[in-house]
Each structure stands twice: as structure tokens, then as C-alpha cells.
Design a protein around this motif. Structure first.
Motif, PDB file in Angstrom:
ATOM      1  N   GLU A 195       0.821  -1.208   0.000  1.00 42.50           N
ATOM      2  CA  GLU A 195       0.000   0.000   0.000  1.00 42.50           C
ATOM      3  C   GLU A 195       0.856   1.259   0.000  1.00 42.50           C
ATOM      4  OE1 GLU A 195      -3.325   0.260  -0.346  1.00 42.50           O
ATOM      5  OE2 GLU A 195      -3.207  -1.901  -0.680  1.00 42.50           O
ATOM      6  N   ALA A 196       1.982   1.219   0.703  1.00 39.55           N
ATOM      7  CA  ALA A 196       2.855   2.392   0.778  1.00 39.55           C
ATOM      8  C   ALA A 196       3.396   2.783  -0.589  1.00 39.55           C
ATOM      9  CB  ALA A 196       4.005   2.113   1.737  1.00 39.55           C
ATOM     10  N   GLU A 197       3.648   1.787  -1.412  1.00 40.46           N
ATOM     11  CA  GLU A 197       4.175   2.051  -2.754  1.00 40.46           C
ATOM     12  C   GLU A 197       3.182   2.812  -3.627  1.00 40.46           C
ATOM     13  OE1 GLU A 197       5.154  -1.856  -4.025  1.00 40.46           O
ATOM     14  OE2 GLU A 197       7.134  -1.874  -3.038  1.00 40.46           O
ATOM     15  N   LYS A 198       1.912   2.785  -3.228  1.00 44.88           N
ATOM     16  CA  LYS A 198       0.878   3.494  -3.994  1.00 44.88           C
ATOM     17  C   LYS A 198       0.719   4.945  -3.545  1.00 44.88           C
ATOM     18  CE  LYS A 198      -1.750  -0.844  -4.208  1.00 44.88           C
ATOM     19  NZ  LYS A 198      -3.025  -1.518  -3.825  1.00 44.88           N
ATOM     20  N   ILE A 199       1.382   5.310  -2.439  1.00 46.63           N
ATOM     21  CA  ILE A 199       1.214   6.648  -1.869  1.00 46.63           C
ATOM     22  C   ILE A 199       2.499   7.457  -2.055  1.00 46.63           C
ATOM     23  CG2 ILE A 199       0.720   7.946   0.237  1.00 46.63           C
ATOM     24  CD1 ILE A 199      -0.708   5.421   1.279  1.00 46.63           C
ATOM     25  N   PRO A 200       2.468   8.461  -2.912  1.00 51.53           N
ATOM     26  CA  PRO A 200       3.656   9.286  -3.134  1.00 51.53           C
ATOM     27  C   PRO A 200       4.087   9.992  -1.847  1.00 51.53           C
ATOM     28  CG  PRO A 200       1.973   9.682  -4.812  1.00 51.53           C
ATOM     29  CD  PRO A 200       1.330   8.880  -3.741  1.00 51.53           C
ATOM     30  N   ASN A 201       5.386  10.054  -1.625  1.00 53.63           N
ATOM     31  CA  ASN A 201       5.949  10.793  -0.494  1.00 53.63           C
ATOM     32  C   ASN A 201       5.634  10.172   0.866  1.00 53.63           C
ATOM     33  OD1 ASN A 201       7.645  12.871   0.264  1.00 53.63           O
ATOM     34  ND2 ASN A 201       5.983  14.333   0.598  1.00 53.63           N
TER      35      ASN A 201
END
Length: 331
Positions: free
Chosen positions: A129-135
Motif C-alpha cells: 500500500e505504501a508504494e501506492k502513496i507518493p511521499n
């Protein structure tokens, strides 16, 4: 350790207040996070809910809540909690990962191995999921002080009580720092903060629920069938407590499916089925607990309902162990 001792000293003097804690925490969070983004696993429990609302107050939409359906939740919990969070204005994404968790638990019977399998799978979901959220640079957790204490290694080589899903940091390959705004608070202080933040009393005074969910209330190997039995029996117990105005008198309640079968009789036929334990305790901070003296008539009613409505259970017992020497959860 000095910082923890200093905080406990202030608390004991009465200098602590929820409003002051919120103001100082918001300032600290804003300074620490800056313009970066935070992801957080929100479970529907008091700790993660209060932490999420506090973070939301500080950084708004920079907080990305993730509510994971790990297949180990209580009856209808995934849908109802997700709706509640969205009504509260939180930026939350629901993730159905139940198949991954059940696969990771297959064949495991040791309690610590269960926790580690669940924790490892939980991290994998978050990395995805983190990889889908920029920054995204931070992982927020609802860790509170009793979690830290129970997970600490005692000097002299003694074992910790149990590993905790919110304690201990992330593996080196996970590129996220940790922020834990409630780390030095006890449960009752967390509730005070939640009420000050405007969270509903129904949410704030929910009984604690273990991070590993029903997996540690199924002793032995976790299967879909056993989870369903525990889920159904738990709902009968909790709804009965509410119906008889006993829920608010109990700190935490739940059921435990034992890996023990015994002979019984149902509809004039022999049965050979599982034993279920009811657990209800009183506590102030979760560090110690006493078993609750529930009315015999109430226990009889709950037992009758479970054995008549939940297939595979023919014996119900009540746990009268306090903490210490027992823990609140059996695993």
C-alpha cells in the motif's frame, strides 16, 4: 527510559491533561512529519482510532489510513468500522487481505509463531500500500505504554511476556519511519484524549481487542471453520453483555476455542465436540486484571445460546483467572 520515567512522574503529580497532551502532540507531529505523508493501520480499536484522529488533526489528508480485513475480525466488523471512519472524515482505504493471512497461519500452533506470521503479513500488506502513496515516509502505530512494557526484554535473560504487533520497529527493507503518538499513555488516558478529540463514547469505550484478532482466540491451528465458530460465539457473548447492561462493567470480554474435544449429548445423540471458554475481566490499564463475577443466570443463558446456535461446541466454561499469573488473552 529517562523520558518514560519523566512522563510517568508528571502523570502521577496530576500535571497531565488531555487538552495539553493534544496541543503538544499536534505541534510535535507537525514538526516531525513536515510535508511528508503517513500511512497507518487502523483496526477499529480505541488505540488506533485515537491515534488516527490525533494525527488527522495535526496533518489532515497527509495521513493515509489503511483498514485491513485480515479474516480475523469480529462479526461484521470490517464493514461497520470502515463506514464509521469515513463518517469521521478520515482518509481511509479498505484492503481485503484475508486470504493472505489465513495462508500465512496454515499449520501454525505456537502463539508467538502466530503473532510473527500475522505481523509479517501485515508488514507485507503495508509495503504494497505504501508504494501506492507518493511521499509516504512514515508508519503510524497506536502503541500504548502497556504494549511497550509487555514486549520489553527483561534484564537477566528473561523472556518478554509476548511480542506485540505495534512494538519493535520495521524490518530494514521497509523504507518507513515509525511515529507513535500514544506510546507513553495508559488506556484510560487514551480514552480521555479520544473524548477530548470528539470521538463518540461508543467507539471510545469499546472493549480492547487483540491486534492478532481471533487468531489468538483459537488455540492451536487456525482454520476458517474454527474462526467462524469463535466469531459467532463471541457475538452472542458480547451482544448478551450489552443486552443485560453488563458491557460497561467489563474491561474486556471474549471467547476462546480450546483444542479440546469432549463427549456430550444433543437431541438424544452422542456428540464429540469442542470446548469454549468465556473470558471477562476488569482492569484500569491492562497491566493487571481481575476476572468478573458475572451472574450465574447470565452465564447459563450465554452457554445455552452458544451450544444451541454454534455448531461444533458442546461444552462452555468460564475462566476465573486473574492477571497475574494469567494474561488477559490466552495466547
Amino acid at each position: 527510559m529517562h523520558k518514560i520515567n519523566e512522563t510517568m512522574y508528571k502523570n502521577s503529580k496530576g500535571d497531565w491533561s488531555p487538552s495539553h497532551f493534544i496541543a503538544s502532540s499536534v505541534s510535535d507531529i507537525q514538526q516531525k512529519i513536515g510535508d511528508e505523508h503517513v500511512i497507518m493501520g487502523i483496526s477499529g480499536g480505541v488505540d488506533s482510532t485515537v491515534a488516527a484522529v490525533l494525527l488527522h488533526k495535526a496533518i489532515g489528508k497527509q495521513l493515509h489510513g489503511i483498514f485491513v480485513d485480515n479474516g480475523l475480525l469480529r462479526k461484521d466488523e470490517y464493514t461497520s468500522v470502515l463506514e464509521s471512519y469515513r463518517e469521521m472524515g478520515l482518509n481511509v482505504t479498505g484492503v481485503n487481505a484475508s486470504a493472505s493471512f489465513l495462508k500465512a497461519l496454515k499449520g501454525i500452533t505456537d502463539p508467538e509463531a502466530k503473532r510473527k506470521a500475522i505481523g509479517s503479513t501485515f508488514i507485507d500488506v503495508f509495503v504494497s500500500e505504501a508504494e501506492k502513496i507518493p511521499n509516504a515516509a512514515w508508519l503510524a502505530q497506536g502503541t500504548i505504554y502497556p504494549d511497550v512494557v509487555e514486549s520489553a526484554h527483561v534484564p537477566g535473560g528473561k523472556k518478554m511476556v509476548k511480542s506485540h504487533h505495534n512494538v519493535g520497529g520495521l524490518p530494514d527493507h521497509v523504507p518507513l519511519q515509525i511515529v507513535e503518538p500514544l506510546r507513553l499513555l495508559f488506556k484510560e488516558q487514551v480514552r480521555q484524549v479520544g473524548l477530548e478529540l470528539g470521538i463518540s463514547k461508543d467507539m471510545i469505550y469499546r472493549h480492547p481487542f487483540p491486534g492478532p484478532g481471533l487468531a489468538i482466540r483459537v488455540l492451536g491451528e487456525v482454520t476458517q471453520k474454527k474462526l467462524q465458530m469463535v466469531r459467532q460465539a463471541d457475538d452472542i457473548f458480547i451482544q448478551s453483555l450489552k443486552k443485560h447492561n453488563l458491557y460497561s462493567k467489563v474491561w474486556q470480554a471474549g471467547v476462546v476455542l480450546l483444542p479440546v474435544k469432549s463427549v456430550g449429548v444433543m437431541a438424544d445423540e452422542r456428540t464429540y465436540a469442542y470446548t469454549l471458554a468465556l473470558r471477562a475481566v476488569s482492569s484500569v490499564d491492562g497491566m493487571s486484571a481481575d476476572w468478573i463475577h458475572l451472574p450465574y443466570e447470565f452465564l447459563m443463558s450465554v452457554s445455552d445460546q452458544i451450544m444451541s446456535k454454534v455448531g461444533g461446541i458442546n461444552r462452555v466454561v468460564y475462566d476465573i483467572s486473574s492477571k497475574p499469573p494469567a494474561t488477559i488473552e490466552w495466547e
